[in-house]
Design a protein around this motif. Structure first.
Motif, PDB file in Angstrom:
ATOM      1  N   PHE A   1       0.831  -1.208   0.000  1.00 24.02           N
ATOM      2  CA  PHE A   1       0.000   0.000   0.000  1.00 24.02           C
ATOM      3  C   PHE A   1       0.863   1.255   0.000  1.00 24.02           C
ATOM      4  CE2 PHE A   1      -3.808  -2.379   0.939  1.00 24.02           C
ATOM      5  CZ  PHE A   1      -4.832  -1.544   0.519  1.00 24.02           C
ATOM      6  N   GLN A   2       1.846   1.262   0.870  1.00 21.42           N
ATOM      7  CA  GLN A   2       2.665   2.470   0.996  1.00 21.42           C
ATOM      8  C   GLN A   2       3.410   2.791  -0.289  1.00 21.42           C
ATOM      9  OE1 GLN A   2       4.794   1.230   4.549  1.00 21.42           O
ATOM     10  NE2 GLN A   2       3.620   2.646   5.812  1.00 21.42           N
ATOM     11  N   SER A   3       3.779   1.745  -1.032  1.00 22.93           N
ATOM     12  CA  SER A   3       4.496   1.949  -2.288  1.00 22.93           C
ATOM     13  C   SER A   3       3.568   2.320  -3.440  1.00 22.93           C
ATOM     14  CB  SER A   3       5.273   0.677  -2.664  1.00 22.93           C
ATOM     15  OG  SER A   3       6.213   0.358  -1.676  1.00 22.93           O
ATOM     16  N   ASN A   4       2.375   1.728  -3.456  1.00 24.81           N
ATOM     17  CA  ASN A   4       1.499   1.864  -4.619  1.00 24.81           C
ATOM     18  C   ASN A   4       0.291   2.768  -4.403  1.00 24.81           C
ATOM     19  OD1 ASN A   4       2.551  -0.351  -6.675  1.00 24.81           O
ATOM     20  ND2 ASN A   4       2.622  -1.282  -4.650  1.00 24.81           N
ATOM     21  N   HIS A   5      -0.057   3.026  -3.137  1.00 23.05           N
ATOM     22  CA  HIS A   5      -1.227   3.868  -2.862  1.00 23.05           C
ATOM     23  C   HIS A   5      -0.907   4.863  -1.741  1.00 23.05           C
ATOM     24  CE1 HIS A   5      -3.367   1.022  -5.389  1.00 23.05           C
ATOM     25  NE2 HIS A   5      -2.948   0.048  -4.601  1.00 23.05           N
ATOM     26  N   PRO A   6       0.027   5.773  -1.969  1.00 18.74           N
ATOM     27  CA  PRO A   6       0.452   6.696  -0.913  1.00 18.74           C
ATOM     28  C   PRO A   6      -0.635   7.674  -0.477  1.00 18.74           C
ATOM     29  CG  PRO A   6       1.402   7.310  -3.039  1.00 18.74           C
ATOM     30  CD  PRO A   6       0.751   5.979  -3.239  1.00 18.74           C
ATOM     31  N   GLN A   7      -1.738   7.745  -1.238  1.00 17.65           N
ATOM     32  CA  GLN A   7      -2.821   8.661  -0.874  1.00 17.65           C
ATOM     33  C   GLN A   7      -3.596   8.189   0.347  1.00 17.65           C
ATOM     34  OE1 GLN A   7      -2.865   6.473  -3.295  1.00 17.65           O
ATOM     35  NE2 GLN A   7      -4.916   5.834  -3.908  1.00 17.65           N
ATOM     36  N   LEU A   8      -3.375   6.939   0.766  1.00 16.55           N
ATOM     37  CA  LEU A   8      -4.092   6.389   1.908  1.00 16.55           C
ATOM     38  C   LEU A   8      -3.227   6.468   3.161  1.00 16.55           C
ATOM     39  CD1 LEU A   8      -5.570   3.193   0.195  1.00 16.55           C
ATOM     40  CD2 LEU A   8      -6.589   5.468   0.384  1.00 16.55           C
ATOM     41  N   ASP A   9      -3.847   6.880   4.280  1.00 13.94           N
ATOM     42  CA  ASP A   9      -3.087   7.036   5.531  1.00 13.94           C
ATOM     43  C   ASP A   9      -2.955   5.682   6.222  1.00 13.94           C
ATOM     44  OD1 ASP A   9      -5.844   7.120   5.858  1.00 13.94           O
ATOM     45  OD2 ASP A   9      -5.744   8.302   7.700  1.00 13.94           O
ATOM     46  N   ILE A  10      -2.125   4.842   5.619  1.00 12.67           N
ATOM     47  CA  ILE A  10      -1.992   3.462   6.066  1.00 12.67           C
ATOM     48  C   ILE A  10      -1.327   3.363   7.441  1.00 12.67           C
ATOM     49  CG2 ILE A  10       0.250   2.960   5.037  1.00 12.67           C
ATOM     50  CD1 ILE A  10      -2.854   0.706   4.879  1.00 12.67           C
ATOM     51  N   GLU A  11      -0.481   4.331   7.789  1.00 11.17           N
ATOM     52  CA  GLU A  11       0.164   4.301   9.103  1.00 11.17           C
ATOM     53  C   GLU A  11      -0.860   4.448  10.214  1.00 11.17           C
ATOM     54  OE1 GLU A  11       3.127   3.647  10.238  1.00 11.17           O
ATOM     55  OE2 GLU A  11       3.903   3.191   8.241  1.00 11.17           O
ATOM     56  N   ASN A  12      -1.857   5.309  10.000  1.00 12.44           N
ATOM     57  CA  ASN A  12      -2.916   5.452  11.006  1.00 12.44           C
ATOM     58  C   ASN A  12      -3.758   4.180  11.104  1.00 12.44           C
ATOM     59  OD1 ASN A  12      -2.239   8.062  11.798  1.00 12.44           O
ATOM     60  ND2 ASN A  12      -3.439   8.992  10.168  1.00 12.44           N
ATOM     61  N   PHE A  13      -3.948   3.525   9.970  1.00 11.55           N
ATOM     62  CA  PHE A  13      -4.665   2.247   9.980  1.00 11.55           C
ATOM     63  C   PHE A  13      -3.914   1.231  10.832  1.00 11.55           C
ATOM     64  CE2 PHE A  13      -4.941  -2.042   8.189  1.00 11.55           C
ATOM     65  CZ  PHE A  13      -6.298  -2.307   8.333  1.00 11.55           C
ATOM     66  N   LYS A  14      -2.589   1.169  10.704  1.00  9.45           N
ATOM     67  CA  LYS A  14      -1.791   0.236  11.494  1.00  9.45           C
ATOM     68  C   LYS A  14      -1.973   0.500  12.992  1.00  9.45           C
ATOM     69  CE  LYS A  14       2.467  -0.551  10.189  1.00  9.45           C
ATOM     70  NZ  LYS A  14       3.844  -0.297   9.687  1.00  9.45           N
ATOM     71  N   LYS A  15      -2.031   1.769  13.375  1.00  7.80           N
ATOM     72  CA  LYS A  15      -2.241   2.110  14.786  1.00  7.80           C
ATOM     73  C   LYS A  15      -3.627   1.668  15.245  1.00  7.80           C
ATOM     74  CE  LYS A  15       0.797   6.165  14.505  1.00  7.80           C
ATOM     75  NZ  LYS A  15       0.851   7.647  14.547  1.00  7.80           N
ATOM     76  N   ALA A  16      -4.601   1.776  14.339  1.00 12.31           N
ATOM     77  CA  ALA A  16      -5.981   1.401  14.692  1.00 12.31           C
ATOM     78  C   ALA A  16      -6.105  -0.068  15.030  1.00 12.31           C
ATOM     79  CB  ALA A  16      -6.922   1.758  13.545  1.00 12.31           C
ATOM     80  N   LEU A  17      -5.227  -0.888  14.501  1.00 17.37           N
ATOM     81  CA  LEU A  17      -5.291  -2.323  14.766  1.00 17.37           C
ATOM     82  C   LEU A  17      -5.099  -2.650  16.243  1.00 17.37           C
ATOM     83  CD1 LEU A  17      -3.219  -3.589  11.717  1.00 17.37           C
ATOM     84  CD2 LEU A  17      -5.647  -4.026  12.113  1.00 17.37           C
ATOM     85  N   SER A  18      -4.447  -1.750  16.964  1.00 11.91           N
ATOM     86  CA  SER A  18      -4.190  -1.982  18.387  1.00 11.91           C
ATOM     87  C   SER A  18      -5.276  -1.398  19.288  1.00 11.91           C
ATOM     88  CB  SER A  18      -2.832  -1.372  18.780  1.00 11.91           C
ATOM     89  OG  SER A  18      -1.796  -1.952  18.013  1.00 11.91           O
ATOM     90  N   PHE A  19      -6.259  -0.729  18.700  1.00 11.25           N
ATOM     91  CA  PHE A  19      -7.345  -0.141  19.496  1.00 11.25           C
ATOM     92  C   PHE A  19      -8.203  -1.269  20.048  1.00 11.25           C
ATOM     93  CE2 PHE A  19     -10.870   2.407  20.766  1.00 11.25           C
ATOM     94  CZ  PHE A  19     -10.407   3.721  20.875  1.00 11.25           C
TER      95      PHE A  19
END
Length: 230
Positions: free
Chosen positions: A168-186
């Protein structure tokens, strides 16, 4: 191979193979079914997949086999083998059993090859993600697996998901994937909802429905504001 449950492209590694018996049953008199469990381990040794073939058993009927399988049917692939009919002549009978054993072993080898092909396909999964829809589906499925697992299984799922995230980070940088990763721990159900909202937002962005994306972002921020780390 005649799969009654499961498929060649996606074997579980846990196969039940059975056949109907007509006439003499060499395992148990009167048994109308012969069945065997074959287990292929994905904990491979080099290119070799360890295989355990449990001794065949005789069952009185197909209904009995159905009862045996019913509680855990989701775990098995099920294959029906050609009917078993022992010749009356003893010498021909011994030859027939030998031929059936060879056929069974050949079937096991084919099943192992299906498992190898699946393992190779899964290893290359990220490279084969053609579009954003397919990538989002893979990410959504893995996020559910991650949140419902624990221990080493959870961490193994996380490693697999990290490869999707890198894609995702390489091919779809328009998405805030880092925030998604943090959400996994919620934690808890709110965490489940948060992960789902991120997937929905990514979908909205990719179809350029920015109004929905903005609304989803507001709902995401409302949940994230409840985090003790906020």
């Amino acid at each position: 191979m005649n799969f009654e449950r499961g498929s060649k492209p996606n074997p579980t590694g846990n196969l039940v193979a059975y056949c109907h018996v007509f006439g003499e049953n060499p395992i148990a008199p009167g048994g109308k079914i012969i069945a065997s469990n074959v287990v292929v381990s994905f904990l491979k040794i080099g290119d070799n997949f360890p295989v355990v073939t449990f001794p065949p058993i005789a069952l009185s009927s197909k209904e009995e086999l159905m009862k045996v399988l019913s509680d855990n049917i989701h775990l098995y692939d099920v294959v029906q083998l050609p009917d078993f009919q022992m010749p009356d002549n003893k010498e021909l009978g011994n030859q027939y059993i030998q031929e059936r054993m060879e056929q069974f072993n050949a079937m096991v080898m084919r099943y192992v090859e299906f498992c190898k092909a699946k393992e190779k396909k899964m290893a290359n999964q990220v490279e084969k993600l053609d579009g954003l829809n397919e990538s989002l589906e893979a990410l959504a499925n893995l996020s559910l697996e991650y949140r419902s697992s624990s221990g080493i299984a959870r961490e193994a799922t996380r490693l697999k998901m990290d490869r999707i995230v890198d894609h995702f980070q390489s091919n779809h940088p328009q998405l805030d994937i880092e925030n998604f990763k943090k959400a996994l721990s919620f934690p808890g159900k709110l965490g489940d909802e948060l992960v789902s909202l991120y997937i929905q937002k990514f979908n909205a962005i990719q179809i350029e429905n920015y109004e929905d994306a903005s609304d989803l972002r507001r709902r995401i921020l409302a949940i994230e504001s409840m985090s003790p780390q906020s």
